[in-house]
Design a protein around this motif. Sequence first.
Motif, mmCIF file in Angstrom:
data_model
loop_
_atom_site.group_PDB
_atom_site.id
_atom_site.type_symbol
_atom_site.label_atom_id
_atom_site.label_comp_id
_atom_site.label_asym_id
_atom_site.label_seq_id
_atom_site.Cartn_x
_atom_site.Cartn_y
_atom_site.Cartn_z
ATOM 1 N N ALA A 140 1.358 -66.834 -8.769
ATOM 2 C CA ALA A 140 1.385 -66.785 -10.232
ATOM 3 C C ALA A 140 0.247 -65.934 -10.804
ATOM 4 C CB ALA A 140 1.314 -68.203 -10.800
ATOM 5 N N ALA A 141 -0.847 -65.811 -10.061
ATOM 6 C CA ALA A 141 -1.987 -65.011 -10.514
ATOM 7 C C ALA A 141 -1.837 -63.542 -10.129
ATOM 8 C CB ALA A 141 -3.280 -65.560 -9.921
ATOM 9 N N GLY A 142 -0.736 -63.200 -9.463
ATOM 10 C CA GLY A 142 -0.488 -61.823 -9.082
ATOM 11 C C GLY A 142 -1.157 -61.415 -7.778
ATOM 12 N N ARG A 143 -1.750 -62.374 -7.084
ATOM 13 C CA ARG A 143 -2.419 -62.070 -5.821
ATOM 14 C C ARG A 143 -1.406 -62.059 -4.686
ATOM 15 N NH1 ARG A 143 -7.300 -65.893 -5.161
ATOM 16 N NH2 ARG A 143 -7.941 -64.313 -3.661
ATOM 17 N N LEU A 144 -1.671 -61.229 -3.696
ATOM 18 C CA LEU A 144 -0.796 -61.109 -2.534
ATOM 19 C C LEU A 144 -0.966 -62.339 -1.644
ATOM 20 C CD1 LEU A 144 1.136 -58.846 -1.718
ATOM 21 C CD2 LEU A 144 -0.675 -57.901 -0.308
ATOM 22 N N VAL A 145 0.164 -62.947 -1.235
ATOM 23 C CA VAL A 145 0.167 -64.131 -0.376
ATOM 24 C C VAL A 145 0.887 -63.786 0.915
ATOM 25 C CG1 VAL A 145 0.939 -66.530 -0.139
ATOM 26 C CG2 VAL A 145 0.176 -65.670 -2.369
ATOM 27 N N CYS A 146 0.252 -64.106 2.041
ATOM 28 C CA CYS A 146 0.840 -63.856 3.356
ATOM 29 C C CYS A 146 1.230 -65.192 3.977
ATOM 30 C CB CYS A 146 -0.170 -63.137 4.258
ATOM 31 S SG CYS A 146 0.446 -62.787 5.909
ATOM 32 N N SER A 147 2.518 -65.338 4.306
ATOM 33 C CA SER A 147 3.018 -66.532 4.984
ATOM 34 C C SER A 147 3.226 -66.179 6.444
ATOM 35 C CB SER A 147 4.337 -66.990 4.370
ATOM 36 O OG SER A 147 4.169 -67.268 3.000
ATOM 37 N N LEU A 148 2.609 -66.964 7.333
ATOM 38 C CA LEU A 148 2.680 -66.712 8.770
ATOM 39 C C LEU A 148 3.669 -67.654 9.437
ATOM 40 C CD1 LEU A 148 -1.142 -66.207 9.456
ATOM 41 C CD2 LEU A 148 0.624 -64.459 9.197
ATOM 42 N N PRO A 149 4.111 -67.339 10.656
ATOM 43 C CA PRO A 149 5.093 -68.179 11.364
ATOM 44 C C PRO A 149 4.645 -69.620 11.586
ATOM 45 C CG PRO A 149 4.864 -66.068 12.474
ATOM 46 C CD PRO A 149 3.806 -66.124 11.414
ATOM 47 N N ASP A 150 3.329 -69.875 11.643
ATOM 48 C CA ASP A 150 2.850 -71.242 11.848
ATOM 49 C C ASP A 150 2.925 -72.083 10.572
ATOM 50 O OD1 ASP A 150 0.736 -70.358 10.281
ATOM 51 O OD2 ASP A 150 -0.782 -70.558 11.853
ATOM 52 N N GLY A 151 3.441 -71.491 9.488
ATOM 53 C CA GLY A 151 3.581 -72.206 8.225
ATOM 54 C C GLY A 151 2.397 -72.052 7.289
ATOM 55 N N SER A 152 1.324 -71.440 7.748
ATOM 56 C CA SER A 152 0.149 -71.266 6.886
ATOM 57 C C SER A 152 0.394 -70.166 5.867
ATOM 58 C CB SER A 152 -1.092 -70.946 7.728
ATOM 59 O OG SER A 152 -0.936 -69.719 8.404
ATOM 60 N N LYS A 153 -0.221 -70.350 4.693
ATOM 61 C CA LYS A 153 -0.127 -69.356 3.621
ATOM 62 C C LYS A 153 -1.542 -68.972 3.224
ATOM 63 C CE LYS A 153 4.312 -70.658 1.790
ATOM 64 N NZ LYS A 153 5.158 -70.675 0.623
ATOM 65 N N HIS A 154 -1.745 -67.678 3.030
ATOM 66 C CA HIS A 154 -3.063 -67.151 2.705
ATOM 67 C C HIS A 154 -2.953 -66.303 1.439
ATOM 68 C CE1 HIS A 154 -4.484 -68.304 6.735
ATOM 69 N NE2 HIS A 154 -3.247 -67.997 7.088
ATOM 70 N N ALA A 155 -3.618 -66.747 0.376
ATOM 71 C CA ALA A 155 -3.608 -66.009 -0.893
ATOM 72 C C ALA A 155 -4.776 -65.037 -0.935
ATOM 73 C CB ALA A 155 -3.681 -66.976 -2.062
ATOM 74 N N GLY A 156 -4.594 -63.958 -1.675
ATOM 75 C CA GLY A 156 -5.651 -62.966 -1.832
ATOM 76 C C GLY A 156 -5.768 -62.017 -0.656
ATOM 77 N N VAL A 157 -4.680 -61.837 0.050
ATOM 78 C CA VAL A 157 -4.649 -60.953 1.220
ATOM 79 C C VAL A 157 -4.820 -59.499 0.768
ATOM 80 C CG1 VAL A 157 -3.140 -60.100 3.054
ATOM 81 C CG2 VAL A 157 -3.220 -62.521 2.544
ATOM 82 N N VAL A 158 -5.545 -58.727 1.586
ATOM 83 C CA VAL A 158 -5.803 -57.329 1.265
ATOM 84 C C VAL A 158 -5.313 -56.451 2.416
ATOM 85 C CG1 VAL A 158 -7.606 -55.627 0.801
ATOM 86 C CG2 VAL A 158 -7.839 -57.954 -0.077
ATOM 87 N N PRO A 159 -4.434 -55.479 2.138
ATOM 88 C CA PRO A 159 -4.055 -54.528 3.189
ATOM 89 C C PRO A 159 -5.154 -53.473 3.337
ATOM 90 C CG PRO A 159 -2.812 -54.080 1.194
ATOM 91 C CD PRO A 159 -3.666 -55.283 0.915
#
Length: 155
Positions: A11-30
Motif C-alpha cells: 500500500a505504501a508503494g514499496r516493492l515486496v518480494c515473496s519467496l517460496p518459503d512463504g516469507s515476504k520482504h518489503a522494501g526490496v531493492v533491485p
Amino acid sequence: MSDNFKLSRNAAGRLVCSLPDGSKHAGVVPVRAFPLAAPNEGLSLVSPDGHELAWINSLDNLDAENRALIEAELASREFMPVISRIQGVASYAMPSTWTVETDRGTASFVLKGEEDIRRLPNNGLLIADNHGILFHIPDRRTLDRNSRKILTRFL
C-alpha cells in the motif's frame, strides 16, 4: 533462482518480494551487478538490511509482471544523464563548474577533481559531480570537436 520469487507493491508503494518459503520482504531493492556493461544481466534483489534475497541472471528470464516491477523500480532510482555536448567549463583549475547538454536537458555541475572522471570501455567516460550524480559519455569520440578539446584538458 530467477523464478523463485514473486514481486508486488504494498500500500505504501514499496516493492515486496515473496519467496517460496512463504516469507515476504518489503522494501526490496533491485541492484545491477554491471550497470553499464550488462544492465539487463546479473541483478540482485536486496532486502532493506542488505541481504540478498534472489539472484536474477537476466531480466529476459523473468515473467512480464516481475520484469515490469523491477524495471520501474530501477528507473525511479537510477539517474545518469548522458552528456551529448560540453558547452563550457568555468575554469580548468579544480574545482571546476561544467555546463553540459544531456539527454535530460542542460545541466551545470561542479567537478571536484580529475579523479572524478573514470574511463570506461569503448572510449566511454563516467563523470561524478560534487553531489555524487553520475554523468555518462558512452563514447567521447562522438562528441563535437570543442567538447573533445575540453575533455582532453581533464584526461
